[in-house]
Design a protein around this motif. Structure first.
Motif, mmCIF file in Angstrom:
data_model
loop_
_atom_site.group_PDB
_atom_site.id
_atom_site.type_symbol
_atom_site.label_atom_id
_atom_site.label_comp_id
_atom_site.label_asym_id
_atom_site.label_seq_id
_atom_site.Cartn_x
_atom_site.Cartn_y
_atom_site.Cartn_z
ATOM 1 N N ILE A 244 2.236 33.861 64.516
ATOM 2 C CA ILE A 244 2.171 32.416 64.297
ATOM 3 C C ILE A 244 2.574 31.698 65.580
ATOM 4 O O ILE A 244 3.601 32.018 66.185
ATOM 5 C CB ILE A 244 3.092 32.007 63.135
ATOM 6 N N THR B 245 7.298 35.053 64.300
ATOM 7 C CA THR B 245 6.883 35.130 62.896
ATOM 8 C C THR B 245 5.464 35.677 62.824
ATOM 9 O O THR B 245 4.569 35.180 63.512
ATOM 10 C CB THR B 245 6.932 33.744 62.225
ATOM 11 N N GLN C 141 1.996 36.945 60.513
ATOM 12 C CA GLN C 141 1.279 36.596 59.306
ATOM 13 C C GLN C 141 0.358 37.739 58.901
ATOM 14 O O GLN C 141 -0.111 38.511 59.749
ATOM 15 C CB GLN C 141 0.495 35.302 59.485
ATOM 16 N N ARG C 142 0.118 37.821 57.607
ATOM 17 C CA ARG C 142 -0.691 38.902 57.066
ATOM 18 C C ARG C 142 -2.141 38.768 57.520
ATOM 19 O O ARG C 142 -2.675 37.673 57.661
ATOM 20 C CB ARG C 142 -0.620 38.899 55.549
ATOM 21 N N SER D 93 -2.361 37.209 64.460
ATOM 22 C CA SER D 93 -1.251 38.053 64.024
ATOM 23 C C SER D 93 0.099 37.370 64.160
ATOM 24 O O SER D 93 0.989 37.563 63.313
ATOM 25 C CB SER D 93 -1.235 39.360 64.837
#
Length: 282
Positions: free
Chosen positions: A273, A33, A35-36, A271
């Motif tokens: 998770i 996963t 993440q922004r 970047s």
């Protein structure tokens, strides 16, 4: 009569180093996963890299000297035997990821609350040889294709023969050869983007999750595609810092090399998770 299942898993002792413990099957099955990221994040990664240098100065100095020596050898070959520069650069591309992984391991151990050890950082890659070998092979192939494409560009624009080292510098800085410079930069930019996209978080991911090279490479490209402006800024910062570090015989790499290595680990952490570890006894 109900048979009692025997425990054949042979769990790790409580004193085992958590930084060396493999992830259980439930963790491996977890999806990757992302993440922004924000435009301020690359500067935070550099700041954290500086903190790691201050926390482990001996380890940082060791790897800084390694990077500096590589730069000195490359510079000497470029000045004396420029035809071997690309081959030597490919060799550095083989060694570089293993050196970087040592820096990632140092940051990871600090993150886990463990004392960084130079000996641990030097051998952290030995349990990831398969994935690392495949990823390095891909990087070397890209490097060789990059070198071949560069030779083609030179052959097209210099049909009288390959210029010497001095001739190359004159060609680059001559306004009459703007078309050559433009094409060379475009070709180099494409391959540089491929190398950067493939490796920006893949090596620390292999160290952290013991994943395969394909998954790590695809994840790295996803990070770049989902955060193009941030990754473009990060790549520009890396390039600028390295270029300025090469002044005065590359002495700046003694600090810049470890800082960028540590910062790259924090770029990966920001970047991707982290895996959700199950509670104790689950």
């Amino acid at each position: 009569m109900t048979a009692t299942p025997s425990d054949s898993s042979n769990p790790l002792p409580a004193s085992a180093d958590p930084a060396q413990q493999p992830a259980p099957d439930t963790q491996v099955a977890q999806p990757v996963t992302l993440q922004r990221l924000g435009l301020a994040d690359p500067f935070r990664w550099l700041a954290k890299g500086l903190q790691d240098v201050r926390a482990a100065p001996g380890i940082a100095l060791f790897y800084g000297v390694c990077f500096w020596c590589m730069a000195l050898v490359l510079g000497w070959v470029f000045r004396t035997r420029p035809e071997y520069t690309m081959s030597l650069a490919s060799g550095c591309l083989l060694v570089g990821p293993f050196l970087a992984m040592g820096l990632y391991d140092t940051s990871r151990r600090r993150e886990a609350g463990l004392k960084p050890e130079l000996s641990e950082s030097l051998t952290c890659w030995d349990s990831h040889m398969g994935s690392m070998g495949m990823l390095v092979l891909v990087l070397v192939v890209l490097e060789l294709l990059w070198g071949r494409a560069s030779l083609v560009v030179f052959a097209v624009f210099f049909n009288t023969g390959m210029p010497s080292t001095t001739g190359v510098l004159q060609a680059v800085f001559s306004p009459q050869n703007w078309s050559f410079v433009a094409v060379y930069l475009v070709v180099g930019g494409v391959f540089a983007a491929l190398v950067f996209s493939t490796s920006v978080v893949s090596i620390p991911m292999i160290l952290d999750r013991d994943t395969d090279a394909l998954t790590a490479g695809i994840t790295s490209m996803r990070v770049v595609l989902e955060n193009p402006l941030v990754m473009l800024l990060w790549g520009a910062l890396i390039t600028t810092i390295v270029v300025f570090s090469l002044w005065f015989w590359g002495i700046g790499l003694l600090v810049a090399g470890p800082v960028l290595g540590f910062a790259s680990w924090h770029a990966y952490r920001a970047s991707v998770i982290p895996l959700q570890r199950p509670p104790a006894g689950a």
